[in-house]
Design a protein around this motif. Structure first.
Motif: not given
Length: 160
Positions: A4-9, A132-133
């Motif tokens: 989800x948004x906020x997670x790290x790949x 992802x940024x």
């Protein structure tokens, strides 16, 4: 649990399908210091994936780049040779990084596995797209089974 948004790949070694054959590619090399769109499909050469999903990214590539996207990657639970053949079939060229997730390891790490064993396809990837940024997820669109609404190139473009 799905990414989800906020997670790290997750840090993993992926397999990139290239014209020269399979190549190892770390998630750090793919996502580090860049804005990347990753979209996943249930399978190369499947109807919606070939007729709609991949084309939606290819036709919006210039607009995605204009919005700051450095790379677009496509992932499927297929081997690198199938992904390379599909890239040729779709006219991808070097526009899309083709990720082969043959054992569904990255798919599982993202929490996006989908069991299609009853339909003869085994464990596959759900249809999704994420942004992802620098390895941090800023947007995720995960489709309901059979749907194609939130993971298209147009939907990602609208989310940027």
């Amino acid at each position: 649990m799905s990414i989800k948004a906020g997670d790290t790949i997750p840090a993993m070694t992926l397999t990139q399908a290239t014209a020269e054959g399979p190549r190892e590619l770390s998630t750090e090399a793919l996502f580090g210091g860049k804005t990347v769109v990753l979209f996943g499909v249930p399978g190369a050469f499947t109807p919606t994936c070939s007729a709609k999903h991949m084309p939606s990214f290819l036709s919006n590539m210039a607009s995605l780049k204009a919005k700051g996207v450095d790379a677009v990657a496509c992932m499927a639970v297929n081997d690198a040779f199938v992904m390379n053949a599909w890239a040729k079939d779709q006219g991808v060229g070097d526009e899309v990084v083709m990720i082969a997730d043959g054992a569904a390891a990255f798919t599982r790490a993202l929490g996006l596995e989908f069991d299609l064993t009853a339909r003869g396809m085994g464990v596959r990837c759900q249809r999704f797209a994420l942004v992802a940024k620098d390895g941090k997820v800023t947007h995720v669109g995960i489709e309901a089974p059979g749907a194609f609404e939130v993971s298209s190139g147009e939907a990602v473009l609208a989310a940027l």
